[in-house]
Design a protein around this motif. Structure first.
Motif, PDB file in Angstrom:
ATOM      1  N   ARG A 103      -3.201  17.635  -1.746  1.00 57.81           N
ATOM      2  CA  ARG A 103      -2.328  18.276  -0.785  1.00 57.81           C
ATOM      3  C   ARG A 103      -0.800  17.788  -0.719  1.00 57.81           C
ATOM      4  NH1 ARG A 103      -4.136  21.189   4.512  1.00 57.81           N
ATOM      5  NH2 ARG A 103      -4.816  19.246   4.887  1.00 57.81           N
ATOM      6  N   GLU A 104      -0.877  16.153  -0.902  1.00 54.26           N
ATOM      7  CA  GLU A 104       0.235  15.288  -0.884  1.00 54.26           C
ATOM      8  C   GLU A 104       0.013  14.650  -2.207  1.00 54.26           C
ATOM      9  OE1 GLU A 104       1.414  13.490   2.562  1.00 54.26           O
ATOM     10  OE2 GLU A 104       2.644  11.804   1.458  1.00 54.26           O
ATOM     11  N   PHE A 105       0.861  14.454  -3.044  1.00 58.74           N
ATOM     12  CA  PHE A 105       0.771  13.749  -4.207  1.00 58.74           C
ATOM     13  C   PHE A 105       1.880  13.158  -4.897  1.00 58.74           C
ATOM     14  CE2 PHE A 105       1.727  17.424  -6.878  1.00 58.74           C
ATOM     15  CZ  PHE A 105       1.302  18.163  -6.011  1.00 58.74           C
ATOM     16  N   LEU A 106       1.908  12.138  -5.763  1.00 61.52           N
ATOM     17  CA  LEU A 106       3.118  11.657  -6.709  1.00 61.52           C
ATOM     18  C   LEU A 106       3.062  12.206  -7.951  1.00 61.52           C
ATOM     19  CD1 LEU A 106       5.071   9.490  -6.254  1.00 61.52           C
ATOM     20  CD2 LEU A 106       3.751   7.979  -7.616  1.00 61.52           C
TER      21      LEU A 106
ATOM     22  N   ILE B 147       1.022  -1.162  -0.124  1.00 62.84           N
ATOM     23  CA  ILE B 147      -0.073  -0.042  -0.006  1.00 62.84           C
ATOM     24  C   ILE B 147       0.888   1.214   0.185  1.00 62.84           C
ATOM     25  CG2 ILE B 147      -1.889  -1.053   1.251  1.00 62.84           C
ATOM     26  CD1 ILE B 147      -1.086   0.293   3.948  1.00 62.84           C
ATOM     27  N   TRP B 148       0.357   2.372   0.036  1.00 64.82           N
ATOM     28  CA  TRP B 148       1.123   3.845   0.224  1.00 64.82           C
ATOM     29  C   TRP B 148       0.550   4.520   1.315  1.00 64.82           C
ATOM     30  CZ3 TRP B 148       1.864   8.015  -3.472  1.00 64.82           C
ATOM     31  CH2 TRP B 148       3.355   8.631  -3.065  1.00 64.82           C
ATOM     32  N   MET B 149       1.080   4.995   2.204  1.00 64.52           N
ATOM     33  CA  MET B 149       0.365   5.985   3.038  1.00 64.52           C
ATOM     34  C   MET B 149       1.229   7.254   3.202  1.00 64.52           C
ATOM     35  SD  MET B 149      -0.289   3.208   6.204  1.00 64.52           S
ATOM     36  CE  MET B 149       1.215   2.429   6.194  1.00 64.52           C
ATOM     37  N   PRO B 150       0.277   8.119   3.373  1.00 69.52           N
ATOM     38  CA  PRO B 150       0.890   9.755   3.505  1.00 69.52           C
ATOM     39  C   PRO B 150       2.051   9.927   4.319  1.00 69.52           C
ATOM     40  CG  PRO B 150      -1.364   9.417   3.380  1.00 69.52           C
ATOM     41  CD  PRO B 150      -1.004   8.394   4.086  1.00 69.52           C
TER      42      PRO B 150
ATOM     43  N   GLN C  90       8.186  11.268  -7.362  1.00 68.16           N
ATOM     44  CA  GLN C  90       8.495  11.445  -5.876  1.00 68.16           C
ATOM     45  C   GLN C  90       7.412  12.170  -5.420  1.00 68.16           C
ATOM     46  OE1 GLN C  90       9.379  14.650  -4.486  1.00 68.16           O
ATOM     47  NE2 GLN C  90      11.376  14.258  -3.154  1.00 68.16           N
ATOM     48  N   THR C  91       7.308  12.185  -4.009  1.00 69.98           N
ATOM     49  CA  THR C  91       6.043  12.755  -3.423  1.00 69.98           C
ATOM     50  C   THR C  91       6.027  14.226  -3.356  1.00 69.98           C
ATOM     51  OG1 THR C  91       6.163  11.098  -1.980  1.00 69.98           O
ATOM     52  CG2 THR C  91       4.840  12.755  -1.006  1.00 69.98           C
TER      53      THR C  91
ATOM     54  N   LEU D 235      -6.372   3.288   9.561  1.00 75.43           N
ATOM     55  CA  LEU D 235      -6.984   2.777   8.319  1.00 75.43           C
ATOM     56  C   LEU D 235      -7.967   1.352   8.849  1.00 75.43           C
ATOM     57  CD1 LEU D 235      -7.257   2.557   4.840  1.00 75.43           C
ATOM     58  CD2 LEU D 235      -5.261   1.245   5.529  1.00 75.43           C
TER      59      LEU D 235
ATOM     60  N   PHE E  24       4.279  18.128  -2.095  1.00 75.67           N
ATOM     61  CA  PHE E  24       3.416  18.637  -1.341  1.00 75.67           C
ATOM     62  C   PHE E  24       2.907  20.329  -1.629  1.00 75.67           C
ATOM     63  CE2 PHE E  24       6.395  15.686   0.746  1.00 75.67           C
ATOM     64  CZ  PHE E  24       5.425  15.124   1.663  1.00 75.67           C
TER      65      PHE E  24
ATOM     66  N   MET F 228       2.307  13.161   5.508  1.00 73.24           N
ATOM     67  CA  MET F 228       1.690  14.322   6.325  1.00 73.24           C
ATOM     68  C   MET F 228       0.522  13.614   6.940  1.00 73.24           C
ATOM     69  SD  MET F 228       1.357  17.816   4.376  1.00 73.24           S
ATOM     70  CE  MET F 228       0.259  18.769   5.470  1.00 73.24           C
TER      71      MET F 228
ATOM     72  N   VAL G 160      -1.487   5.799  11.488  1.00 71.85           N
ATOM     73  CA  VAL G 160      -1.848   5.906  10.237  1.00 71.85           C
ATOM     74  C   VAL G 160      -2.773   4.452   9.679  1.00 71.85           C
ATOM     75  CG1 VAL G 160      -1.974   6.337   7.783  1.00 71.85           C
ATOM     76  CG2 VAL G 160      -0.586   7.794   9.455  1.00 71.85           C
TER      77      VAL G 160
ATOM     78  N   ILE H 261      -5.338  14.342   1.335  1.00 71.87           N
ATOM     79  CA  ILE H 261      -4.257  13.242   1.607  1.00 71.87           C
ATOM     80  C   ILE H 261      -4.813  12.113   1.895  1.00 71.87           C
ATOM     81  CG2 ILE H 261      -2.509  12.978   3.314  1.00 71.87           C
ATOM     82  CD1 ILE H 261      -2.516  15.787   4.404  1.00 71.87           C
ATOM     83  N   TYR H 262      -4.181  10.859   0.877  1.00 67.79           N
ATOM     84  CA  TYR H 262      -4.902   9.881   0.650  1.00 67.79           C
ATOM     85  C   TYR H 262      -3.961   8.500   1.101  1.00 67.79           C
ATOM     86  CZ  TYR H 262      -8.911  11.980  -0.998  1.00 67.79           C
ATOM     87  OH  TYR H 262      -9.946  12.967  -1.201  1.00 67.79           O
ATOM     88  N   THR H 263      -4.455   7.650   1.487  1.00 64.38           N
ATOM     89  CA  THR H 263      -3.470   6.289   1.323  1.00 64.38           C
ATOM     90  C   THR H 263      -4.196   5.620   0.228  1.00 64.38           C
ATOM     91  OG1 THR H 263      -3.516   6.182   3.956  1.00 64.38           O
ATOM     92  CG2 THR H 263      -3.368   4.146   2.767  1.00 64.38           C
TER      93      THR H 263
ATOM     94  N   THR I 149       9.056   7.251   1.992  1.00 68.53           N
ATOM     95  CA  THR I 149       9.931   8.288   2.540  1.00 68.53           C
ATOM     96  C   THR I 149       9.391   8.490   4.145  1.00 68.53           C
ATOM     97  OG1 THR I 149      10.137   9.226   0.579  1.00 68.53           O
ATOM     98  CG2 THR I 149      10.918  10.514   2.503  1.00 68.53           C
TER      99      THR I 149
END
Lengths: 571, 571
Positions: free
Chosen positions: B153-156, A69-72, B136-137, A117, B139, A74, A113, B39-41, A137
């Motif tokens: 707000r946080e994205f790839l 998976i991929w979590m934020p 890369q992530t 979830l 912000f 922030m 987080v 902001i998403y998982t 990261t």
């Protein structure tokens, strides 16, 4: 890849601030560059190594059935408050506020987080077990970032989290990860030991192992048995001892005697000025245990192990008292504390209790007591194992081995969290009988960028890095001796083409540089196989040299191709 | 993967706050979950789609010769001060302080970091050209995060940066990226248009194109020709016009007349109360252009284009005046400004200048002028194209087409930065003559998580998502009708095994659920090929259904295998 087009800035000298060998070599081989303290950019070669690590980790994680998976990064501060870690984590947690003044943390880890979830998604035992992982990261505002990627503030991590119905289930999930970690670090070519460790900030009731790459630069000390598989962090290491009888009044030992010891506050000062061995000294330290002062006595050649001490005292917080408190409790300046005549409990280590006639502080500035008898001249409030293991201690796991000490770099850790987070954050499920229970969790981390450093710490020589096969940024390095020689360049280009066609990843040094410069760079960046295309190329003869061997071989281009494919196939 | 073990929480209904179809479907199909606003998982299926996107992008970037690197998210504020963007970027820049109170920004983009890197590594033209990219992530503290991954707000992101000796070099680098973007978005199955765009915050002297995925939810308007390839953002769109002669004194038109228009401030109010068409109205707006007030006149049915206006005025800052200033300049309440009798310059759009007998504000509350003649009743300080294009305008690129308007989602952008950053941050190189010159830069972004949303906006039906082949989380979905039927489960497991052996990625719905539930979930998650294993499995007959087709086919298991491998091979 043609090297003339690659951003590969090698350096003859490493910047003086780089202390660790891996840090020096990674800068010199053009793998990384520093942006700020503990914060690095990965240049093309470094990025390639990192991606190879990611691939190995993904493959081994997927084999266990774990799902990516991929979590934020922030994370709302509120979640961290729910687990109780927002304040407790301290200044290592990077904190910020968004434009609406809401508080966030940049994740150093993702227990909060993922628990948040899963409490939303899991409600039945039918959905368990489940293990999720991510490659992501992480941020940790280290007080003293150093050693390049070994202790950074922004770094790449693999973290996994398991969710089970029961402790038996957790044990199974944990074992799967433990075995996957073995495979991962083996594929990375690391010499490592899994060691029993302390749970630290992440906490949890179960057990935990750290995977330690052995290296002198390592900041952790490992106690490992010379005979069996036992290994533990120094802070956690136990040892084998035989409980001896305590002293009794009838022992024939000289009288207690107060001696003048001006300015002798430290063990080494006493050893030197009085000419006695340190294991005859009773070292006394004063702690606050959950706010109550205690005196702690260990042998002069031993160190107090605060984790064992806290365990013995059943204390959750332990810290050395400050100077003023020490002087108030003992009536003497710092360095002259002793167990006799104190009004606070005296906790004694087993080894200290065996000292027949000891030297101890007199609680009077510039004085010590001689011929102190433990349990006779002062009362033992609690007796136990409260010291660090030392080299030569018997192994606690077998009857034959002794403990030896090694330095290690922590590259991974597996944790049995139990219900620490699921209870704090109310993540529960209905079991087969319809009973609501907290999910049993485990967590499993690998410091990917740190692994990269640890590998370099173990794989280098005077010329540079020697990449293990699975991590090498390229598999073969072709180096024509002279870029001006058309025959050589043509032979090199042909070999380059056939290797790529065979699925081999090749770097071709097509730069117009002196041969010496090219060879130096080649050794520095450490690709496992080098093919030199020199004068004999006209006769179809090439030179093959493995980075880990001294001697080169003269081969025809067909033989080269066969040797290389064979080399990589057999590994 | 066996679905019983997959974290794939589908929802019958989307949460009410999800407005965009892609947001609803991605929540319902268990691809993502929100952690905080914007902001998403990414859950396992979402992570898989994201990885497919990463793979496509890496492959196409590598083909261009671009090299992958990896830069930090935490960027020293000092670098942003050097480029002048630290203050200018505003509240969208996420800012923080470390434990030593040093200021950092969380990168929304990496021009500063890479320019800093390259000024350290590049010194000769021999090292150019070079293009570097990273995945890369990012912000960006959006004021109103919304539409799921479309405005987060946080994205790839994939961002690339090119470094050249000359503008010709930059053009080549730019074209390579432009073509790679074409290939990437085509492989993603997107309907898109590259459009001419404005440079915005990133700035730069050269050109820029945005790649727009066409979708009604898109926040951008695109003007595209019905005939040729011309397409531009509305803010940038030009149009074809024939310059007509201005009016002269002799035109036979009624006298200027002041009319009472109580409370009619807006165009629609005038149209309604006076029963005149909006294209007979002269709309007057007041701006501060670099601090100096100007009046701007466009036709009532047109909108002022601030970028064109700023260009005509050669102004770097432009904003509408506030109410108090407006009232002071006109002597009337807001809504009654007009071009006659003002003491400030009046800028007129071409189309407005053609209005023969217009209606305009009288600079007197509740009054307008009728029969206004542009250039006669007031003086034109500047005449030009300062309005947005409108549907039906002639294409500026060909003689036949007309402009049509579309809504688009910006999924990528390519920029010719020129020397904007290299000059501000002193990144220079020595050319072949030994002259020190600033590096010519380009930058190239793809919003990877946003592409994922855009694809869903374009590929769905009432039942759910219909993934394009290259992005599907799995290639084949096997759905046995009854988990209790041993024959079906055995046939399903056999097919699962043979497909995996053939290198196909398969999801097997082995859950003990009703067939209806399984089919609904299957349509929702949108895997391109579904194999239903039902009653006829006993006779070796399976049902194959493509997600994009209505009808299913009855096939033997050998035929199924052949059909699937053929389907994926031929795409």
């Amino acid at each position: 890849m043609r090297q003339s087009q690659l951003l590969l800035p090698t350096l003859r000298e490493a910047p003086s601030e780089a202390e660790a060998v891996s840090h020096q070599l990674m800068l010199r081989a053009g793998l990384i560059r520093q942006l700020a303290a503990g914060i690095y950019t990965y240049l093309p070669l470094g990025r390639r190594v990192l991606r190879r690590l990611e691939t190995i980790i993904r493959e081994e994680m997927d084999k266990t059935g774990a799902q990516e998976i991929w979590m934020p990064a922030m994370q709302p501060a509120d979640l961290w408050r729910q687990s109780g870690r927002y304040e407790r984590y301290g200044p290592e947690l990077v904190r910020l506020r968004d434009r609406h003044d809401r508080e966030f943390a940049l994740g150093p880890t993702h227990e909060e987080v993922i628990t948040d979830l899963m409490r939303g998604e899991i409600n039945s035992y039918r959905q368990l077990p489940s293990t999720l992982y991510q490659i992501q990261t992480k941020f940790r505002d280290e007080k003293r970032p150093r050693y390049g990627l070994l202790r950074g503030r922004e770094f790449l991590m693999k973290d996994a989290y398991s969710f089970d119905e029961s402790w038996e289930g957790l044990n199974t999930s944990y074992d799967k990860m433990y075995e996957a970690y073995h495979r991962i670090f083996s594929r990375c070519g690391l010499r490592f030991r899994p060691v029993e460790a302390d749970a630290g900030t992440i906490g949890g009731e179960g057990g935990t192992h750290e995977f330690m790459a052995l290296a002198d630069i390592g900041e952790d000390t490992i106690a490992a048995c010379t005979h069996c598989q036992y290994a533990a962090n120094l802070e956690k290491a136990s040892y084998r001892f035989v409980e001896l009888p305590l002293q009794n009044e009838t022992s024939d030992i000289a009288e207690l005697e107060k001696i003048y010891t001006p300015n002798a506050r430290k063990i080494e000062e006493l050893v030197q000025s009085l000419n006695i061995p340190s294991d005859h000294i009773l070292k006394t330290l004063l702690f606050q245990a959950d706010g109550k002062p205690v005196a702690v006595v260990v042998r002069g050649d031993h160190e107090v192990n605060e984790i064992k001490l806290a365990g013995l005292l059943k204390a959750s917080e332990l810290e050395l008292v400050d100077q003023a408190t020490a002087e108030q409790l003992t009536g003497a300046k710092l360095g002259f504390a002793g167990p006799i005549g104190l009004s606070i409990p005296v906790i004694v280590d087993y080894a200290a209790a065996q000292v027949q006639s000891g030297l101890a502080g007199a609680n009077e500035t510039d004085f010590h007591w001689k011929n102190v008898r433990v349990g006779i001249h002062f009362q033992i409030a609690l007796l136990g194992d409260i010291r660090n293991a030392v080299p030569g201690d018997g192994c606690p796991n077998c009857t034959e081995g002794q403990l030896q000490m090694y330095r290690g770099i922590e590259v991974g850790q597996v944790f049995k969290l139990g219900t620490k987070y699921s209870e704090a954050m109310n993540a529960s499920f209905l079991d087969a009988e319809g009973v609501d229970k907290p999910i049993i969790m485990g967590c499993y981390g690998i410091g990917i960028s740190r692994v990269m450093s640890a590998v370099v710490e173990q794989h280098y020589d005077e010329q540079g890095i020697r990449w293990p096969l699975e991590l090498a940024p390229y598999q073969v390095h072709i180096v024509p001796v002279s870029a001006k020689d058309e025959t050589q360049m043509k032979a090199a280009a042909e070999l380059y083409g056939s290797l790529i066609a065979a699925g081999i990843e090749v770097l071709l040094d097509d730069r117009d540089e002196r041969a010496g410069v090219k060879f130096k760079d080649s050794d520095l960046i450490g690709i496992p196989v080098r093919i030199v295309v020199g004068r004999q190329a006209a006769e179809g003869v090439l030179e093959l040299k493995y980075r880990h061997e001294k001697e080169a071989q003269q081969l025809s281009s067909e033989e080269v191709l066969a040797a290389i494919t064979n080399f990589y196939r057999s590994k």
